[in-house]
Design a protein around this motif. Structure first.
Motif, PDB file in Angstrom:
ATOM      1  N   PHE A  71      54.983  38.214  57.413  1.00  0.00           N
ATOM      2  CA  PHE A  71      55.578  39.165  58.352  1.00  0.00           C
ATOM      3  C   PHE A  71      54.836  40.488  58.208  1.00  0.00           C
ATOM      4  O   PHE A  71      54.770  41.039  57.102  1.00  0.00           O
ATOM      5  CB  PHE A  71      57.073  39.353  58.066  1.00  0.00           C
ATOM      6  CG  PHE A  71      57.723  40.423  58.889  1.00  0.00           C
ATOM      7  CD1 PHE A  71      57.903  40.248  60.251  1.00  0.00           C
ATOM      8  CD2 PHE A  71      58.141  41.609  58.312  1.00  0.00           C
ATOM      9  CE1 PHE A  71      58.501  41.235  61.020  1.00  0.00           C
ATOM     10  CE2 PHE A  71      58.735  42.600  59.067  1.00  0.00           C
ATOM     11  CZ  PHE A  71      58.909  42.410  60.430  1.00  0.00           C
ATOM     12  N   GLU A  72      54.252  40.941  59.292  1.00  0.00           N
ATOM     13  CA  GLU A  72      53.507  42.204  59.316  1.00  0.00           C
ATOM     14  C   GLU A  72      52.501  42.304  58.174  1.00  0.00           C
ATOM     15  O   GLU A  72      52.412  43.307  57.473  1.00  0.00           O
ATOM     16  CB  GLU A  72      54.464  43.393  59.316  1.00  0.00           C
ATOM     17  CG  GLU A  72      55.284  43.491  60.578  1.00  0.00           C
ATOM     18  CD  GLU A  72      56.157  44.728  60.655  1.00  0.00           C
ATOM     19  OE1 GLU A  72      56.241  45.495  59.662  1.00  0.00           O
ATOM     20  OE2 GLU A  72      56.759  44.924  61.722  1.00  0.00           O
ATOM     21  N   GLY A  73      51.745  41.215  57.964  1.00  0.00           N
ATOM     22  CA  GLY A  73      50.673  41.223  56.984  1.00  0.00           C
ATOM     23  C   GLY A  73      51.081  41.016  55.540  1.00  0.00           C
ATOM     24  O   GLY A  73      50.263  41.139  54.634  1.00  0.00           O
ATOM     25  N   ARG A  74      52.345  40.697  55.298  1.00  0.00           N
ATOM     26  CA  ARG A  74      52.822  40.495  53.925  1.00  0.00           C
ATOM     27  C   ARG A  74      53.510  39.136  53.804  1.00  0.00           C
ATOM     28  O   ARG A  74      54.222  38.702  54.705  1.00  0.00           O
ATOM     29  CB  ARG A  74      53.812  41.579  53.523  1.00  0.00           C
ATOM     30  CG  ARG A  74      53.217  42.960  53.543  1.00  0.00           C
ATOM     31  CD  ARG A  74      54.251  43.979  53.108  1.00  0.00           C
ATOM     32  NE  ARG A  74      53.803  45.329  53.397  1.00  0.00           N
ATOM     33  CZ  ARG A  74      53.119  46.076  52.541  1.00  0.00           C
ATOM     34  NH1 ARG A  74      52.811  45.614  51.371  1.00  0.00           N
ATOM     35  NH2 ARG A  74      52.748  47.295  52.874  1.00  0.00           N
ATOM     36  N   ASN A  75      53.330  38.513  52.640  1.00  0.00           N
ATOM     37  CA  ASN A  75      54.008  37.253  52.360  1.00  0.00           C
ATOM     38  C   ASN A  75      55.435  37.586  51.921  1.00  0.00           C
ATOM     39  O   ASN A  75      55.643  38.199  50.885  1.00  0.00           O
ATOM     40  CB  ASN A  75      53.280  36.483  51.258  1.00  0.00           C
ATOM     41  CG  ASN A  75      53.905  35.123  50.994  1.00  0.00           C
ATOM     42  OD1 ASN A  75      54.861  34.726  51.635  1.00  0.00           O
ATOM     43  ND2 ASN A  75      53.351  34.421  50.037  1.00  0.00           N
ATOM     44  N   VAL A  76      56.415  37.194  52.731  1.00  0.00           N
ATOM     45  CA  VAL A  76      57.816  37.542  52.470  1.00  0.00           C
ATOM     46  C   VAL A  76      58.655  36.327  52.080  1.00  0.00           C
ATOM     47  O   VAL A  76      59.879  36.372  52.165  1.00  0.00           O
ATOM     48  CB  VAL A  76      58.451  38.257  53.694  1.00  0.00           C
ATOM     49  CG1 VAL A  76      57.767  39.578  53.959  1.00  0.00           C
ATOM     50  CG2 VAL A  76      58.412  37.365  54.926  1.00  0.00           C
ATOM     51  N   VAL A  77      58.014  35.266  51.615  1.00  0.00           N
ATOM     52  CA  VAL A  77      58.753  34.041  51.303  1.00  0.00           C
ATOM     53  C   VAL A  77      59.868  34.308  50.289  1.00  0.00           C
ATOM     54  O   VAL A  77      60.946  33.732  50.385  1.00  0.00           O
ATOM     55  CB  VAL A  77      57.805  32.903  50.835  1.00  0.00           C
ATOM     56  CG1 VAL A  77      57.288  33.135  49.440  1.00  0.00           C
ATOM     57  CG2 VAL A  77      58.513  31.561  50.927  1.00  0.00           C
ATOM     58  N   GLY A  78      59.671  35.212  49.349  1.00  0.00           N
ATOM     59  CA  GLY A  78      60.693  35.521  48.363  1.00  0.00           C
ATOM     60  C   GLY A  78      61.806  36.409  48.875  1.00  0.00           C
ATOM     61  O   GLY A  78      62.834  36.566  48.216  1.00  0.00           O
ATOM     62  N   LEU A  79      61.635  36.979  50.071  1.00  0.00           N
ATOM     63  CA  LEU A  79      62.640  37.877  50.644  1.00  0.00           C
ATOM     64  C   LEU A  79      63.545  37.184  51.660  1.00  0.00           C
ATOM     65  O   LEU A  79      64.536  37.757  52.088  1.00  0.00           O
ATOM     66  CB  LEU A  79      61.960  39.071  51.316  1.00  0.00           C
ATOM     67  CG  LEU A  79      61.044  39.906  50.415  1.00  0.00           C
ATOM     68  CD1 LEU A  79      60.352  40.987  51.243  1.00  0.00           C
ATOM     69  CD2 LEU A  79      61.815  40.504  49.260  1.00  0.00           C
ATOM     70  N   ILE A  80      63.195  35.962  52.037  1.00  0.00           N
ATOM     71  CA  ILE A  80      63.959  35.209  53.032  1.00  0.00           C
ATOM     72  C   ILE A  80      65.217  34.647  52.363  1.00  0.00           C
ATOM     73  O   ILE A  80      65.160  34.122  51.253  1.00  0.00           O
ATOM     74  CB  ILE A  80      63.096  34.064  53.596  1.00  0.00           C
ATOM     75  CG1 ILE A  80      61.838  34.603  54.281  1.00  0.00           C
ATOM     76  CG2 ILE A  80      63.878  33.166  54.528  1.00  0.00           C
ATOM     77  CD1 ILE A  80      62.084  35.330  55.572  1.00  0.00           C
TER      78      ILE A  80
END
Length: 78
Positions: free
Chosen positions: A41-50
């Motif tokens: 999301f917007e250039g960042r890996n957010v798998v841990g924030l989902i």
């Protein structure tokens, strides 16, 4: 052989666009060990924030889209 496949989708209350990186292995005949590797999301890996709920929904969507992808494209493209 490990490979990845990417697709864009929306998630969250704001229906934000994310890119899902789906990882799988291919032995020449079939795919296996399929799972989400990254969510961008917007250039960042957010798998841990989902949230767990969002992740489960994305896993289901990814599995369905990947099955459709395999049916609609040649084996070499998988």
């Amino acid at each position: 052989m490990e490979s990845t496949w990417e697709f864009d989708t929306t998630t969250g209350a704001g229906s934000e666009v994310v890119t899902v990186v789906y990882e799988y292995e291919f032995d020449g005949e079939t795919t296996y060990n399929e799972s989400i590797k990254e969510i961008w999301f917007e250039g960042r890996n957010v798998v841990g924030l989902i949230s767990d709920e969002q992740f489960k929904e994305l896993e289901m969507e990814a599995a369905m889209r990947f099955q459709s992808h395999k049916l609609n494209y040649k084996t070499e493209d998988v």
